[in-house]
Structures are given as C-alpha cells and as structure tokens.
Design a protein around this motif. Structure first.
Motif, PDB file in Angstrom:
ATOM      1  N   ASP A  98       0.803  -0.980   0.229  1.00 22.01           N
ATOM      2  CA  ASP A  98      -0.426   0.103  -0.412  1.00 22.01           C
ATOM      3  C   ASP A  98       0.747   0.922  -0.205  1.00 22.01           C
ATOM      4  O   ASP A  98       0.560   2.444  -0.746  1.00 22.01           O
ATOM      5  N   ILE A  99       1.397   1.165   1.491  1.00 25.43           N
ATOM      6  CA  ILE A  99       3.019   2.239   1.270  1.00 25.43           C
ATOM      7  C   ILE A  99       3.294   2.366  -0.233  1.00 25.43           C
ATOM      8  O   ILE A  99       3.303   3.808  -0.641  1.00 25.43           O
ATOM      9  N   TYR A 100       3.641   1.567  -0.797  1.00 30.63           N
ATOM     10  CA  TYR A 100       4.554   1.872  -2.496  1.00 30.63           C
ATOM     11  C   TYR A 100       3.864   1.504  -2.914  1.00 30.63           C
ATOM     12  O   TYR A 100       3.955   3.046  -4.429  1.00 30.63           O
ATOM     13  N   ALA A 101       2.707   1.566  -3.243  1.00 31.09           N
ATOM     14  CA  ALA A 101       1.326   2.320  -4.434  1.00 31.09           C
ATOM     15  C   ALA A 101       1.343   4.133  -3.935  1.00 31.09           C
ATOM     16  O   ALA A 101       1.072   4.678  -4.553  1.00 31.09           O
ATOM     17  N   THR A 102       1.323   4.443  -2.337  1.00 35.28           N
ATOM     18  CA  THR A 102       1.156   5.418  -2.518  1.00 35.28           C
ATOM     19  C   THR A 102       2.461   5.901  -3.093  1.00 35.28           C
ATOM     20  O   THR A 102       1.891   7.554  -3.116  1.00 35.28           O
ATOM     21  N   LEU A 103       3.567   5.821  -2.106  1.00 35.19           N
ATOM     22  CA  LEU A 103       4.437   6.714  -2.867  1.00 35.19           C
ATOM     23  C   LEU A 103       5.524   6.784  -4.502  1.00 35.19           C
ATOM     24  O   LEU A 103       6.061   6.453  -4.658  1.00 35.19           O
ATOM     25  N   ALA A 104       4.173   6.009  -5.155  1.00 38.36           N
ATOM     26  CA  ALA A 104       4.662   5.426  -6.554  1.00 38.36           C
ATOM     27  C   ALA A 104       5.278   6.409  -7.179  1.00 38.36           C
ATOM     28  O   ALA A 104       6.187   6.358  -7.954  1.00 38.36           O
ATOM     29  N   ASP A 105       4.944   7.505  -6.795  1.00 38.95           N
ATOM     30  CA  ASP A 105       5.490   8.981  -8.317  1.00 38.95           C
ATOM     31  C   ASP A 105       6.535   8.971  -7.821  1.00 38.95           C
ATOM     32  O   ASP A 105       7.741   9.603  -8.412  1.00 38.95           O
ATOM     33  N   SER A 106       7.626   8.795  -6.043  1.00 35.98           N
ATOM     34  CA  SER A 106       8.539   9.031  -6.004  1.00 35.98           C
ATOM     35  C   SER A 106       9.841   7.857  -6.336  1.00 35.98           C
ATOM     36  O   SER A 106      10.747   8.684  -5.950  1.00 35.98           O
TER      37      SER A 106
END
Lengths: 125, 125
Positions: free
Chosen positions: B32-40
């Motif tokens: 979930d965190i990976y998805a949230t920070l996908a842009d980074s």
DNA sequence: GTTACTATCGATAATGAATATCATTATCTT
DNA sequence: AAGATAATGATATTCATTATCGATAGTAAC
C-alpha cells in the motif's frame, strides 16, 4: 476453497493428519506435520489441503503466528501465550470477563476475540 | 537486520515513508505504501527496509493480519478490531483491566498483550 | 567546499509459505 | 463390479518478504 456441501471422504491421508494434530503438543505448522508424517509419503499439497479442510470442518483449530498458520488440537475458545524467543505456543484460559471488555461504540456484531500474551518462557532465560 | 547502534541517516526515502504512514488511516501494508509513493520512484526493497527500521526505532507500530504486516501511525499500546469481510483494521482502546487478566501460573515475565476483535463492520452488511 | 567513509538505495534474485493445476488414484454409492 | 467424482501427489505459480551487490548520497572531518 473446499466445498463443504460435498461429502468428505475418509482417506488414509486425512486420518493420519487429524491424528498427528490431535496428538501434537506445541501447535505445529503445516511443514511440522509434513515432517512428522514424512514416512507416510503424503505430499505437501495434501497436508495443506487437509489441514485447511479440518479447520473448516471444525475438527481442529488454528492460530496465525509470525506469518504462518499453526494448528491446534483444541477447538474450544481459548487464549495463547507465545515465547518470542523460541516461538513455542501454549494454550491458556480465556478469561470470562473478556467479553465484557468488547468495544460497544462501533457497529460491529458478533465479535470474536483473539487474545495472545507474549513474553519469554522459562526455558529461554 | 538493521543495527541500531549505527547512526540512522535522514534520507528523502525515509522521510517520505514515515510521512505516508503517519498520515495513513487504515493500517496500510508495505505494498500500500509502495503504491502511495509510486511517483517518488522509491524501490520496493527500500519500502520494506525502512518500514522495518521505523518499527524497530519505535516511530511507527505494526500488526500482522491475514499473512501480511500492516503498519500503524499509533505506537501507544492499543487493541484492534478487524472486519473479516473487507479486512479493514481499526484501532480501539485497550481496556485497563486487561493486565489483571494476564496468566500468572506460568513462568513468563514481562507479558505483552495482543488483543484483536473480529467481526463484520457496518459497511459490509 | 572538498574528501572520505559508509549507510542507504534500487534492481533483481532468492526464499518460504501457501495455493493452483492436472493427470492419476482411491472412495463411496448403487 | 462399475461409474461418478473427491482426493492425491508432483510440480508450477503466486505473494509477501528478505538477501545480494554495485551505485548513490548523507554526514563528519578537514
């Protein structure tokens, strides 16, 4: 997923697996059972399948701990106490008072409890 | 395993990950965190590494549920209530009385509690 | 600011638990 | 005994997580 509406057959494998769990002491994992029954020639897939089926049928219990499922000969509701060093799991009584402590504000219904105590057992100190 | 004795560096990745957990609502998993920070452009390995480090450093909390680790902005001891349909997890208060219910017969010391209520939430009915 | 040290990163291979697939075998019913 | 099909076993696959390793970038000392 196993369909409970279909008749469950009594196979040599199923009998051996129930027996192994019923006679177990420290909440074995699927691979523990696999090791225990190594001589029997039962495949690992069957171990997993039957353990799930047995839980579904209410013949044995299960607890999740450290990312794996551990099986339990006892099906009555009870609490657990685990050692964070050796990862052994023991059954302990579930306090009667526990149901009075269930949260009432939310809109959940039919609450089940999962209560686990964690510490270091005497053997590990 | 991360050695806490060595200085921890303040990296862009670490700052973004703490921030994402601190602002999360429903106990996100690593992916979930990976998805949230996908842009980074943060790699999945770094997500896992930093989440573990943050838990170890006591900056965030964690719960295991359904075979995966979920993270928690709250570190104070508390209980959880999970919906067995949608798998969402909420924080609830840990009853003060709970420590009086700890088993005393065994020879464990310094017992921690893990208390989770399970049911079906209002959205799922 | 530059340098040197090394923690941290990112890509990816590897691990471990659990599930899916599928041809073969064994149970159960008639 | 025969037919229908649940269960098995070998193995491929999935999914979460960890290990590896060369490249990158904080940080402290100069």
């Amino acid at each position: 997923m196993i369909d409970k509406s279909k008749a469950r057959r009594s196979t040599r494998q199923r009998r051996l697996i129930v027996d192994a769990v019923k006679h177990s002491l420290n909440h074995p994992s699927a691979s523990d059972i696999y090791a225990t029954l190594a001589d029997s020639g039962i495949g690992i897939a069957t171990i997993y399948r039957q353990l799930s089926a047995l839980v579904e049928d209410g013949e044995i219990g299960s607890v999740k701990y450290q990312g794996e499922v551990r099986y339990d000969p006892i099906i009555q509701p009870h609490a657990h106490i685990v050692c964070s060093k050796c990862d052994k799991i023991w059954d302990v009584e579930l306090p009667k008072e526990i149901k009075n402590l269930a949260p009432t504000n939310g809109s959940f219904e039919k609450l089940d409890v999962d209560l686990t105590w964690k510490g270091v057992c005497s053997d590990c100190r």
